[in-house]
Design a protein around this motif. Structure first.
Motif, PDB file in Angstrom:
ATOM      1  N   HIS A  85      -8.053   4.442  -2.204  1.00 61.55           N
ATOM      2  CA  HIS A  85      -6.762   3.467  -2.419  1.00 61.55           C
ATOM      3  C   HIS A  85      -7.070   2.346  -3.365  1.00 61.55           C
ATOM      4  CE1 HIS A  85      -8.226   0.963   1.399  1.00 61.55           C
ATOM      5  NE2 HIS A  85      -9.009   0.635   0.285  1.00 61.55           N
ATOM      6  N   HIS A  86      -8.343   2.234  -3.688  1.00 58.61           N
ATOM      7  CA  HIS A  86      -8.915   1.349  -4.778  1.00 58.61           C
ATOM      8  C   HIS A  86      -8.536   1.976  -6.218  1.00 58.61           C
ATOM      9  CE1 HIS A  86     -10.935  -1.504  -2.230  1.00 58.61           C
ATOM     10  NE2 HIS A  86     -11.093  -0.610  -1.608  1.00 58.61           N
ATOM     11  N   HIS A  90     -15.402   0.215  -0.233  1.00 56.89           N
ATOM     12  CA  HIS A  90     -14.511   0.209   0.919  1.00 56.89           C
ATOM     13  C   HIS A  90     -15.019  -0.082   2.235  1.00 56.89           C
ATOM     14  CE1 HIS A  90     -10.824  -0.500   2.976  1.00 56.89           C
ATOM     15  NE2 HIS A  90     -11.430   0.164   4.001  1.00 56.89           N
TER      16      HIS A  90
HETATM   17 CU   LIG Z   1     -10.546  -0.902   0.506  1.00 55.00          CU
END
Ligand SMILES: [Cu+2]
Ligand code: HEM
Lengths: 185, 827
Positions: free
Chosen positions: B305-306, B256
C-alpha cells in the motif's frame, strides 16, 4: 468518507467519555467481552471496512484504462526537472513543460523517466502515477472541459523538486486539430 | 541472613563498577535499560529540533531559511532519527529495563549482548549525527529511493552514511530482539506459564519477533544498495538488469511492519497502565494477545500500500487494499478492549491517564485517515502530500509518543524512587496535546489543498500560507510542552521525595522491589501463581527481600538465575551470568571500525576489522567453557536444577534459533530479490548466463549433506561417552567444501558489474561462503573445546548449537548452489 470517519470518531469519543460516569457497568466479564470485543471490536470494524472496501474497488475499477475505447495516445517523459511530451497522432511534435490533450476524449498517458523516479500528478484530472526507470505506466484520464490545469511531479527528486511543475492545456476539437497540425491558436 | 545483609551481598555481586567507568563495562539490564532510554531521548530531542527547523522553513512562502540542499538533509534526518534512533531504541530500552522485573527474574538472557547492542546503537547513531554536523547527512528522504540515492544521482558520501550507519544501528535492533525473545520465552519466575505472563511481555515478544522478520529485508536492501554505490553492482539500475522497484519492495517489506513494531510496545504500555489507572484488570487478555499476534501477522502482507502509485497490477491493488483495511480489525479489538476496561473499572485522571486519553483521540484519528488512504483512489490523490505526513504523525505521535509519555509518568517512581507532585505535568500535557493537533490538523488540510511533502518552498499564490503558519505556531506550542515534560522529569529526579513502594497499587512484579531498583533486581525469585501476583500477595516485596523465594542465598560471588520451560514456567535449568566486562564495547568498536572503513573506503582495514571481530567473538564464547562436570545446583525450596552447560537446549541454542530466524528472513528476501529481478526487471534475460558445472554442484551439495550428518554423529557419540572429535572435523570439512563451491560460484559469476544477474550470483555466493566460514570456525572452536577438555558427555550444550549453524549453512548453501547452477542450465 470524511463524514463516516467523523461519525466513528464521535462514537469512540462518546464511549470514552461515558466511561468516566460515576458508576460501574454491571455484568460479568463474559458479557462485557461479548459487547466490547466481539461486538464493537470485531463486528463493527468488519462491517464498516467491508462497505468501504467495496466502494473503493468500484471507484478504482472506473479509473483503470479499459479495452475497446479508442483513446488518444500521448507519452510523458520526466527528467530532472522537466517533462517532455510526445503525441502518437503527430510524431514530430514534442512539447516541454506543457501537455496538450483534447477535451471529452479519453487520453492514455504513457509515463516514463530518463533518470530518477518521478510522479505524474494533475490533481483536478486524475490521481498520481509514478514514472519508474525501465517501466512504462499508463494513466487514463479524461478532461470534461477545455482549459488549463496545473500539474506537478509528486515524487521527491532532489534539489530542484520544489518547482518541478507542468501545465496541461485541454483543447476543444478544433484547437486540438490545430495543435496537431503544429499551429496552436 | 537478614534482609539488609542479603541486600549488601547481592549488591556487591551484581553492581557495575563505580563512577563513569561502570558505563563501559556494565552488562546489567538496570544500567543498560536506562542508558538506552537516555540516549533515545537525546535523539528525540535532536529529531524534535530538526522538526522545528522544518516548521520554521515552511512557516512562510519562499522561505530563505535554508536552501533545498540543507533542507533535504533536515527532513531526511528528522525522519531517520525519529524512526531508527528514537522509536525503536526506546522500545528496546523500555523492554530491557522492564522485562526482567515484570517476569520476576534477575536479568535478560544474554547480558553481554545487551551491552553490545547498546554500543552499536550509540556508535551508529553518533556517526549519523556527526555527518549532520558536517553538513554531509543523507538527503534522499527517509526511504532513500534509488536511483535518486544511487551513485549517479547522489555521488557524495551522504547516502553512504545512511546505508552504513543505519545498518550498524540495526545490529542493535536484531541483538535486542534476540535477547527479548529468549528472555520472554525462557527467563521467567517459576510458575509463570505463558498465560500468566504480564501483557507487556506478550507485546514485547510479538514486537521482537517482528523485528527479527521485519528488519532483515531492509538490511539486505541497504547492503545491496551500498554494493551498487561502492562497487557498481547494478541491483537497482534498470538498464543493467536491476530494478529500482526492488528497493521499494524491500524497504516497505520492512517499513510497514516497522509502524507496528513502533505501535505494539506502546500498546503494551497502555495495556499495562490503563487497568491500574482504572483500578481494575484488563478486559479480554486472551483477545488482546490474539489481536497483537494477528496484527503482527497481517502487517507483513500490507507493504504494497506504500506503492499504490507505482503502477502495481490491478489485482494486486485490490488485494493489498483489502488487506490494508483488514488490519484495522485487530486494532479495533484492542481499542475497544481498552475502552471496555475503562467501563469495567473506575478511571482516575492521573497524569499517565491524561496521556492515554491523548493517545485515544490522536490514534483513532490516525487510524481513520489510515483507512482512508488504504482506499486506492483516495491514495492516488493523497499520496506524497502533506496529508500523508499528517497521517503518519497521528499514528506515530498518537500511537507511540503519547503512550510513552504515559509510561514515563507511570514508571517514573520506579526510575527515580520518587513521586511526582507538581502541576507542571498537566500543563505540559495540555500544551503538547493542543500543539500537536494544531500542527497536524493544519497539515492534513494543506495536503488536501495539494501541498506536496518534502518541498522546501512554496509560493504565496498556492494559498497555503496561513495554514502553514498556523501549523508552525502549533509546532512551537508542542515543543514548549515537550520541553516542560523534560523539565518536569528533571525536577522529579532532583527534587522530589522518596515514595512508598508500589505507589499506584499495581499488581505486576516490577513493583515488588525497593525503588530505585537494586542491581540484583530481586533478592529472591517469586513463585508465581496468577497474572496479578501483587494483588494476591501485597507483601510479596518483603517476602522476597527476606530471601524466601528461589535463589535467596548469595553464593560465591556468582550472578545466578534460573530458566524455565517456555510454556509451563516449570524451572528447567540453573544459569550463571557473566560479570562486568569491556568485551561488548570493544567488540562494537571493532564492528564500528568495520563499518567506518567501508564508509571511508579504506578497504584495506576491512579484513583487519573482520579478523578483530572473529578474535573477540572467540574470546566471548571461550569464557563460557567449564573444566569439570557441574553438579545439580540447589536453588532453594528443595529444588535442584541442572546447570545450563549440561542441557540439550541451552540459552545459546535458543539465541541461535532466533538469530537464524532473522538470518533466514534475510536469505529469503535475497531469493525474493533474485526472483523479482528475473521476472519483473526490464533488462532481462542477461547477455551471458552462468556456465553450470556438475562437478562443483555435486561437490558442494555433498559437503552440505555430509556436514550436518557428521554433526549429528558427533552429538550421538559425545552423549554415549565416545570421542566426538573426528566427526566434528568431518563436519568442519563438509562446510569447508561447501564454502569452496560457493567461492567458485563467486569467481565465475558472469560480469557482476554489467548485469544484475551476475551481481546477484556474486552476492548469493558470498552469502554461502560467509556462512561456510562461520560454520567452519564454529567447528574449529568446538574441536578445540573437545581437545582441551571443556566438553564431556554431560557438558554437551555447545554441540547442538554448532549443529544448528552447520545445518543452516548446509540448507542455504545447497539452495544457493542449486539456484545458480540451475539458472545456468535452464537458459
Ligand atoms: Cu504501511
Ligand atoms: C516532535 C514533533 C514533531 C514535529 C513537529 C514533526 C514535524 C514533521 C514535519 C513538518 C515533517 C514533514 C516534512 C515534509 O514536508 O515532508 C515531518 C516528517 C517526518 N516525521 Fe516528524 N515531526 C514530529 C515528530 C515525529 C516523530 C515522533 C516521528 C516518528 C516516530 C516522526 C517521523 C517523521 C517521518 C518518518 C517523516 C518523513 C520524513 C521524510 O519525508 O523523509 N516525526 N515531521
Amino acid at each position: 468518507m470524511l463524514a463516516g470517519a467523523a461519525a466513528i470518531f464521535g462514537l469512540v469519543m462518546i464511549l470514552l467519555g461515558l466511561s468516566f460516569r460515576n458508576r460501574r457497568s454491571s455484568g460479568e466479564e463474559a458479557g462485557q467481552i461479548r459487547v466490547w470485543i466481539l461486538g464493537l471490536g470485531l463486528g463493527f470494524p468488519a462491517l464498516v471496512l467491508g462497505a468501504l472496501l467495496a466502494y473503493g474497488l468500484v471507484i478504482g475499477e472506473r479509473l483503470v484504462p479499459r479495452q475497446g475505447v479508442e483513446a488518444v495516445q500521448v507519452s510523458a517523459q520526466a527528467r530532472r526537472w522537466e517533462w517532455r511530451f510526445t503525441y502518437a497522432d503527430a510524431p514530430a511534435l514534442e512539447t516541454t513543460g506543457v501537455l496538450h490533450i483534447p477535451a471529452g476524449r479519453p487520453v492514455d498517458i504513457a509515463i516514463t523517466t530518463a533518470d530518477v523516479i518521478h510522479s505524474f500528478w494533475v490533481p483536478r484530472l486524475a490521481g498520481k502515477l509514478d514514472a519508474i526507470p525501465g517501466h512504462t505506466n499508463t494513466l487514463r484520464l479524461e478532461a470534461d472541459a477545455p482549459g488549463t490545469y496545473q500539474g506537478v511531479s509528486a515524487e521527491f527528486s532532489g534539489a530542484g523538486y520544489d518547482g518541478f511543475a507542468f501545465e496541461v492545456v485541454v483543447h476543444d476539437n478544433s484547437g486540438w486539430a490545430a495543435f496537431l497540425r503544429g499551429q496552436p491558436e | 541472613m537478614r534482609a539488609l545483609e542479603r541486600h549488601r551481598k547481592l549488591s556487591a555481586i551484581w553492581a557495575s563498577e563505580t563512577g563513569f567507568r561502570g558505563w563501559f563495562s556494565t552488562v546489567n539490564h538496570n544500567d543498560l535499560g536506562r542508558m538506552f532510554l537516555f540516549t533515545a531521548f537525546l535523539f528525540f530531542i535532536i529529531g524534535g529540533l530538526l522538526a522545528m527547523l522544518i516548521r520554521v522553513q515552511l512557516a512562510t512562502p519562499h522561505s530563505a531559511f535554508a536552501g533545498p540542499e540543507i533542507y533535504n538533509q533536515i527532513f531526511t534526518m528528522h525522519g531517520t532519527v525519529m524512526m531508527f534512533l528514537f522509536a525503536i531504541p526506546t522500545f528496546e530500552g523500555l523492554a530491557i529495563y522492564l522485562l526482567p522485573k515484570l517476569l520476576g527474574t534477575r536479568d535478560l538472557a544474554f547480558p553481554r549482548l545487551t551491552a553490545y547492542g547498546f554500543w552499536c546503537y550509540a556508535f551508529g547513531g553518533t556517526m549519523l549525527i556527526v555527518a549532520m554536523v558536517f553538513g554531509i547527512a543523507p538527503d534522499g528522504g527517509w526511504f532513500m529511493y534509488p536511483p535518486l540515492s544511487s551513485a549517479i544521482h547522489s555521488p557524495g558520501i551522504n547516502a553512504d552514511f545512511w546505508l552504513i550507519g543505519i545498518t550498524f544501528v540495526e545490529i542493535s535492533a536484531i541483538a535486542a530482539a534476540v535477547e527479548i525473545t529468549v528472555s520472554v520465552l525462557k527467563y521467567r519466575a517459576p510458575g509463570m506459564s505463558l498465560e500468566k505472563m504480564p501483557i507487556f511481555a506478550w507485546y514485547a515478544l510479538v514486537t521482537a519477533l517482528m523485528i527479527l522478520t521485519g528488519f532483515p529485508p531492509l538490511i539486505l536492501g541497504s547492503v545491496l544498495l551500498e554494493l551498487e554505490r561502492a562497487f557498481g553492482l547494478p541491483f537497482f539500475q534498470a538498464d543493467l538488469g536491476g530494478d529500482s522497484l526492488l528497493w521499494q519492495h524491500l524497504f516497505w517489506l520492512f517499513g510497514h511492519p516497522e509502524v507496528y513494531i513502533i505501535f505494539l510496545p506502546a500498546a503494551g504500555v497502555i495495556s499495562t497502565v490503563l487497568p491500574v489507572m482504572c483500578r481494575t484488570t484488563l478486559l479480554g487478555y486472551g483477545w488482546i494477545v490474539s489481536a497483537a499476534l494477528a496484527l503482527a501477522f497481517l502487517s507483513f502482507g500490507l507493504w504494497v500500500h506504500h506503492m499504490f502509485t507505482t503502477g502495481i497490477p490491478h489485482l494486486g491493488l485490490a488485494f493489498f487494499s483489502a488487506a490494508s483495511t483488514l488490519v484495522a480489525v485487530p486494532t479495533g479489538v484492542q481499542i475497544f478492549a481498552w475502552i471496555g476496561t475503562m467501563w469495567k473499572g473506575r478511571p482516575e485522571l492521573h497524569l499517565p491517564m491524561l496521556h492515554i486519553l491523548g493517545f485515544f483521540v490522536t490514534f483513532v484519528i490516525g487510524g481513520l485517515t489510515g483507512v482512508m488512504v488504504a482506499v486506492v483512489p483516495f491514495d492516488w490523490q493523497a499520496h506524497d502530500t502533506a496529508f500523508i505526513t499528517a497521517h503518519l504523525h497521528y499514528v506515530l505521535f498518537g500511537g507511540f509518543v503519547f503512550p510513552i509519555f504515559a509510561g514515563i509518568y507511570y514508571w517514573l517512581p520506579h526510575f527515580t524512587g520518587r513521586r511526582q507532585f507538581f502541576r507542571l505535568g498537566e500543563l505540559a500535557f495540555a500544551l503538547v496535546f493542543s500543539g500537536f493537533h494544531i500542527t497536524f490538523l493544519a497539515m492534513h488540510w494543506a495536503g488536501l489543498l495539494g501541498q506536496r511533502r518534502r518541498i522546501s518552498a512554496y509560493a504565496p499564490e498556492d494559498g497555503w500560507t496561513t495554514i502553514n503558519l498556523i501549523s508552525s505556531v502549533g509546532s512551537f506550542i508542542l515543543a514548549i510542552g515537550i520541553a516542560m515534560i523534560l523539565i518536569d522529569v528533571l525536577l522529579h529526579v532532583f527534587t522530589a521525595r522518596r515514595s512508598r513502594r508500589n505507589p499506584w497499587n499495581a499488581s505486576t512484579l516490577e513493583w515488588a522491589m525497593i525503588t530505585p531498583a537494586p542491581a540484583y533486581t530481586f533478592a529472591s525469585l517469586p513463585q508465581v501463581s496468577s497474572r496479578d501476583p501483587l494483588a494476591r500477595e501485597p507483601e510479596l516485596a518483603t517476602t522476597l527481600a527476606r530471601g524466601e523465594g528461589f535463589l535467596g542465598t548469595p553464593r560465591d560471588g556468582l550472578r545466578e538465575t534460573l530458566a524455565v520451560d517456555s510454556a509451563s514456567g516449570r524451572p528447567e535449568m540453573h544459569v550463571l551470568y557473566p560479570a562486568n566486562t569491556r568485551l561488548p564495547i570493544i567488540m562494537s568498536a571493532v564492528t564500528g571500525l568495520f563499518f567506518l572503513s567501508l564508509l571511508l573506503k579504506f578497504y584495506w582495514i576491512v579484513p583487519l576489522a573482520l579478523a578483530g571481530v572473529i578474535v573477540l567473538a572467540w574470546k566471548w564464547v571461550r569464557s563460557l567453557g567449564l573444566r569439570d562436570d557441574p553438579a545439580m545446583q540447589p536453588v532453594g525450596h528443595d529444588l535442584n536444577l541442572p546447570s545450563s552447560a549440561t542441557v540439550e537446549r541451552a540459552p545459546g541454542w535458543w539465541g541461535s534459533v532466533f538469530l537464524l530466524t532473522a538470518n533466514g528472513t534475510f536469505f529469503a528476501a535475497l531469493l525474493f530479490g533474485f526472483a523479482f529481478l528475473w521476472t519483473v526487471a526490464p533488462g532481462w534475460p542477461p547477455p551471458v548466463w552462468f556456465t553450470p558445472s556438475v562437478a562443483e554442484l555435486a561437490l558442494g551439495v555433498a559437503g552440505a549433506v555430509i556436514a550436518p550428518l557428521a554433526m549429528r554423529r558427533a552429538i550421538r557419540r559425545n552423549r554415549a561417552g565416545d570421542a566426538p572429535l573426528f566427526s566434528v572435523l568431518i563436519a568442519l570439512s563438509g562446510s569447508a567444501v561447501l564454502g569452496i563451491a560457493c567461492a567458485a560460484l563467486m569467481l565465475r559469476a558472469p560480469a557482476p558489474t554489467e548485469h544484475a544477474y551476475g551481481s546477484t550470483l556474486l552476492v548469493l555466493g558470498g552469502y554461502g561462503l560467509f556462512h561456510a566460514i562461520i560454520a567452519a570456525l564454529m567447528g574449529g572452536f568446538l574441536a578445540r573445546q573437545i581437545r582441551c577438555g571443556y566438553t564431556s558427555a554431560k557438558r554437551r550444550a555447545a554441540f547442538p548449537i554448532v549443529a544448528l549453524w552447520v545445518k543452516y549453512t548446509s540448507i542455504t548453501g545447497a539452495i544457493i548452489l542449486l539456484a545458480a547452477h540451475l539458472s545456468g542450465m535452464l537458459s
